[in-house]
Design a protein around this motif. Structure first.
Motif, PDB file in Angstrom:
ATOM      1  N   PRO A   1       0.831  -1.201   0.000  1.00 20.04           N
ATOM      2  CA  PRO A   1       0.000   0.000   0.000  1.00 20.04           C
ATOM      3  C   PRO A   1       0.866   1.251   0.000  1.00 20.04           C
ATOM      4  O   PRO A   1       2.017   1.233   0.439  1.00 20.04           O
ATOM      5  N   PRO A   2       0.338   2.327  -0.542  1.00 17.30           N
ATOM      6  CA  PRO A   2       1.124   3.573  -0.545  1.00 17.30           C
ATOM      7  C   PRO A   2       1.543   3.961   0.856  1.00 17.30           C
ATOM      8  O   PRO A   2       0.842   3.694   1.834  1.00 17.30           O
TER       9      PRO A   2
ATOM     10  N   LEU B   1       2.099   5.914   4.190  1.00 14.25           N
ATOM     11  CA  LEU B   1       1.321   6.891   4.937  1.00 14.25           C
ATOM     12  C   LEU B   1       2.232   8.009   5.424  1.00 14.25           C
ATOM     13  O   LEU B   1       3.401   7.773   5.750  1.00 14.25           O
TER      14      LEU B   1
ATOM     15  N   GLU C   1      -0.784  11.057   9.059  1.00 13.49           N
ATOM     16  CA  GLU C   1      -1.779   9.996   8.905  1.00 13.49           C
ATOM     17  C   GLU C   1      -1.552   8.879   9.909  1.00 13.49           C
ATOM     18  O   GLU C   1      -2.506   8.309  10.461  1.00 13.49           O
TER      19      GLU C   1
ATOM     20  N   ARG D   1      -8.357   9.448   3.209  1.00 12.96           N
ATOM     21  CA  ARG D   1      -7.115   9.106   2.501  1.00 12.96           C
ATOM     22  C   ARG D   1      -6.529   7.782   3.029  1.00 12.96           C
ATOM     23  O   ARG D   1      -6.008   6.959   2.266  1.00 12.96           O
ATOM     24  N   ILE D   2      -6.592   7.621   4.343  1.00 14.87           N
ATOM     25  CA  ILE D   2      -6.052   6.393   4.952  1.00 14.87           C
ATOM     26  C   ILE D   2      -6.827   5.176   4.462  1.00 14.87           C
ATOM     27  O   ILE D   2      -6.230   4.153   4.085  1.00 14.87           O
TER      28      ILE D   2
ATOM     29  N   ARG E   1      -8.412   4.806   1.679  1.00  8.59           N
ATOM     30  CA  ARG E   1      -8.070   4.542   0.285  1.00  8.59           C
ATOM     31  C   ARG E   1      -6.695   3.876   0.173  1.00  8.59           C
ATOM     32  O   ARG E   1      -6.522   2.913  -0.574  1.00  8.59           O
ATOM     33  N   LYS E   2      -5.724   4.371   0.923  1.00 12.61           N
ATOM     34  CA  LYS E   2      -4.368   3.810   0.840  1.00 12.61           C
ATOM     35  C   LYS E   2      -4.299   2.364   1.339  1.00 12.61           C
ATOM     36  O   LYS E   2      -3.559   1.544   0.793  1.00 12.61           O
TER      37      LYS E   2
END
Length: 855
Positions: free
Chosen positions: A786-787, A789, A793, A826-827, A829-830
């Motif tokens: 995953p991207p 953080l 975040e 955002r979290i 989604r990541k």
């Protein structure tokens, strides 16, 4: 039975209670000096039609098994059993779970049998168990009577049993002389005119036999015929000796626990030893006890020996040393190594004690795994331990068996670790071999594994110089030694040398129990190396009936358990692999911890518990002190390499990174994790290019090499090199065998394993098809991570996990609820999640709840 002397006073009232009652168990419970043994001895001497087995317990804390071994040994000595049968029974009793049944069967054909257990109080903690054994024994042998003498109470004499008539109990009150017996004693054996003092003597002594006899001596010496009774009774037992010569005789002969005329002459130089002993017996200061057919030994009453041993301490050092040396030599010649060691330590003759301890190990290799001599070893001063490595080894092992004393063990192991050459030119091969082994084992336990490996080779080189004739005298000691040396070699990554040494140890194991202890090393080494066929063959050589009760869960069987656990993981029977360690204390507190942990990590990996298991092992490694065996070694590197695999399977490459860069002498154990990391990063070409160098790294086992080949095949297929992939897989199967080790297949991402299976089917490679068809759990995914953080975040996630709502999270972080909502969107989604619970679970898996990293 021979060697008896006339009884001082016939006591029919007591003899009748021994011989005419219906009780099958007779207990004489009274203090030392009450005449218990003398009474039983006189009764036995009158029983010509009886067969008698007499056992005197001459050391404290006699174990239950040791007691029954002494019974059958003495039955052989006294001709009640054939000597060969008795010897076989001694070995059988080591393994038996029903000791009284085995003894009863052996004695079943011996009618009108009496078993005398003298000094029963020395059983201490084993008393209750032996009480039960005695009751079962008399039930199983209907023609057996058991007579017990003891200074303390015993559960056998419980009022319920005595009231039912199951047990006849004679106490100090029963054994005390009556006033009439005191008068009869004076009339028969006292000085002329002393009978008139019978009432006073009885009143002052309470009829206590030893005091009455001492009073007779005092009466004979008193000039006015009126002794000072209170002083007499309170006086030290030394005063009961008749003259200086007798006192000197008793002083010298109180060093051994018992002695014969030959040893008495050697210790005292007195040609009149036999007559002196007869006088001592007449005065009630000792008694003859059975030792062998037609042979007896003399034993002082314990209180007298204790008093005289205090005087021995005041003798010149040279005199004490000579007495100890003579005693130890006699005990050693007569097979009582335990008493010999105790005498040597008590006499502070540590040179002798060191050599006797080596002889103990030579005669019973399992001595080093028990606590039987810990008390004596603990009494040896540290200055002496530095001079005698054999004693330092024993003391270190005693501490090492207790997890609370591991730290104290270090200083003791440093002594044998520094050993270089024999201290004495006349050391036996067994003693020298013990020193070599102590050095290798101590270095290993100290975490100096490379030095331990070199010391093991030095020990093997010395062993090879022992002539064949001498090797026969160190067979089981040799097997014990080679096992320790093999483990030192294995932990140093010298796998083939360790396996060869284990096979040599198997050829030296002359007893079934010793063979079991050695065969489990072959099971463990082969299983850990990936040689599953050899491991299973070694399992077939283990005799389940040769283990002592409970021993399969203890240190001697640790590598057997580890080997079976590894084989179960290869079969993907993961829950069974974990349960293999149920009830095994060595799993958490022994030097086998790295290999126990290695198998558990793979079992939990297969069960989908990579994150939880990684956290558990990481926490264990962070403790102070670190788990045993976790200095730089093959096992340590294997644990850290597998921990990296767990983190990669959990998707946490950040945690895996430092482990992949670990500096170790055994980088081969890290190689599978290094290749998996690169494969997951999409670097398949780099994996294939690195294979030649990776395969030749130091510290590989067959398993780690097989894992490298499997990962290399997956990488080759990713870069469209199917011929290379199939060649690597063929090499892997050739290395481990068609049905061999395969737990490393869990390292492959599911997509790669499926592609390799399809390749094997396309090439119609039956061996590969079968090998890859195992039910491998899919625990590693090839999807991109995953991207990353941001630090903010991660801070929001940590707060969100601690607070129940967005509003509470915002208040805790001093930001608005809308800002929290934006961060969470955002979290989610990541991380690919859509709920509060899912984001917290994912954060735990990815270890995101710790302190935030800098952006």
């Amino acid at each position: 039975m021979t060697g008896s002397t006339p009884v001082l006073l016939p006591r029919p009232r007591l003899l009748d209670r021994l011989g005419t009652n219906e009780s099958r168990v007779v207990v004489l419970s009274a203090p030392s000096g009450s005449g218990k043994t003398s009474l039983v001895r006189s009764w036995v001497d009158q029983q010509e039609s009886l067969q008698v087995v007499w056992v005197t317990l001459d050391t404290d804390h006699v174990g239950r098994t040791n007691l029954w071994q002494a019974v059958v040994t003495n039955a052989g000595r006294l001709g009640v059993l054939p000597t060969a049968d008795a010897a076989d029974l001694v070995a059988d009793l080591e393994r038996a779970t029903d000791l009284p049944a085995l003894v009863a069967t052996a004695l079943a054909s011996r009618p009108r049998l009496v078993l005398v257990l003298d000094a029963y109080e020395r059983l201490r903690d084993a008393t209750a168990a032996v009480d039960d054994d005695v009751q079962r024994l008399v039930r199983a042998h209907p023609d057996l009577t058991v007579v017990i003498t003891t200074r303390t109470t015993t559960g056998l004499a419980h009022p319920g049993r005595t009231l039912r008539g199951d047990v006849e109990l004679l106490t100090a009150t029963d054994l005390a002389f009556t006033e009439e017996e005191t008068a009869a004693l004076l009339a028969t054996h006292g000085a002329p005119g002393t009978t008139r003092h019978a009432a006073d003597l009885h009143r002052a002594t309470g009829g206590f036999p030893l005091a009455v006899r001492a009073g007779m001596i005092s009466l004979a010496r008193a000039s006015d015929g009126v002794p000072d009774w209170p002083s007499l009774v309170a006086d030290d037992l030394r005063g009961q000796l008749t003259d200086a010569a007798t006192r000197a005789f008793v002083l010298a002969t109180s060093v051994p626990p018992y002695f014969d005329v030959e040893l008495a002459i050697e210790l005292t130089g007195s040609p009149e030893a036999k007559a002196v002993i007869a006088e001592l017996e007449w005065n009630g200061l000792g008694r003859w006890i059975p030792f062998a057919p037609g042979r007896q030994v003399f034993q002082y009453v314990e209180s007298l020996r204790t008093a005289m041993r205090a005087d021995v301490e005041q003798l010149p050092a040279g005199r004490r040393a000579r007495l100890a040396l003579q005693t130890v030599g006699w005990l050693h010649r007569n097979g009582n190594f335990e008493a010999a060691f105790e005498v040597a330590v008590d006499a502070r003759q540590y040179d002798i004690a060191g050599r006797v301890y080596a002889a103990l190990v030579a005669s019973n290799p399992d001595t080093i795994t028990t606590g039987r001599f810990d008390r004596q070893l603990a009494s040896v001063p540290r200055r002496a331990l530095t001079q005698y490595p054999a004693l330092a080894l024993g003391r270190g092992l005693a501490c090492h068996r207790n997890p609370a004393l591991h730290g104290a063990a270090v200083e003791f192991f440093r002594i044998p670790a520094a050993w270089t050459t024999p201290r004495s030119p006349d050391m036996t091969p067994g003693e020298i071999l013990t020193c070599h082994t102590a050095k290798a084992a101590s270095l290993r336990i100290l975490g100096r594994f490379d030095e331990a490996g070199r010391a093991a080779h030095q020990a093997l080189a010395y062993f090879a110089t022992i002539p064949d004739g001498e090797q026969l005298h160190v067979t089981d000691l040799g097997a014990t030694t080679l096992r320790h040396l093999a483990y030192s070699l294995f932990q140093d990554g010298q796998i083939d040398a360790a396996r060869a040494t284990t096979m040599q140890a198997i050829t030296l194991s002359t007893h079934a129990e010793s063979l079991n202890h050695t065969a489990v090393y072959a099971v463990g080494f082969n299983a850990l190396d990936g040689r599953t066929a050899e491991a299973r063959a070694a399992l077939d050589h283990i005799d389940p009936g040769a283990w002592r009760p409970g021993q399969t869960e203890t240190y001697p069987n640790a590598l057997g358990r580890i080997g079976r656990a590894a084989l179960l993981v290869d079969d993907f029977d993961l829950a069974a692999s974990i349960s293999e360690y149920d009830g095994c204390a060595f799993a958490t507190a022994s030097e086998f911890w790295p290999f126990v942990t290695w198998t558990l990590m793979h079992a939990h990996l297969g069960l989908g518990q990579a994150t939880t298991e990684a956290h558990r092992v990481e926490a264990a490694l962070a403790r102070t002190p670190a788990p045993p065996g976790m200095a730089d070694s093959l096992g340590s590197a294997a644990v850290r390499g597998t921990l990296a695999i767990l983190w990669l399977a959990a998707g946490n490459r950040t945690k895996a990174g430092p482990l992949l860069r670990l500096r170790t002498r055994y980088p081969g154990q890290l190689a599978p994790a290094v290749l998996l990391s690169r494969l997951l990063a999409g670097e398949a070409t780099e994996v294939v290019a690195a294979l030649p160098d990776v395969e030749t790294l130091a510290g590989h086992t067959g398993r780690s090499t097989a894992a490298v080949l499997a990962l290399g095949a997956a990488a080759a297929l990713r870069v469209d090199r199917p011929d290379t992939a199939i060649a690597l897989l063929d090499r892997m199967v050739a290395l481990v065998g068609p049905g061999g080790a395969r737990l490393h297949l869990m390292y492959l991402p599911g997509e790669d394993l499926a592609a390799l299976r399809a390749l094997a089917a396309d090439r119609n490679n039956t061996a590969l098809i079968d090998y890859l068809a195992a039910p491998v759990p899919h625990v590693v995914t090839a999807v991109a991570a995953p991207p990353a953080l941001t630090a903010q975040e991660r801070t929001v996630i940590a707060a969100f996990a601690r607070h129940p709502t967005r509003a509470a999270t915002a208040a805790a972080l001093h930001i608005s609820e809308n800002t929290v909502k934006t961060h969470l969107r955002r979290i989610y989604r990541k991380l690919g999640v859509n709920s509060r619970d899912a984001v917290i679970q994912k954060a735990i898996e990815l270890d995101l709840l710790g302190p935030p990293r800098a952006p």
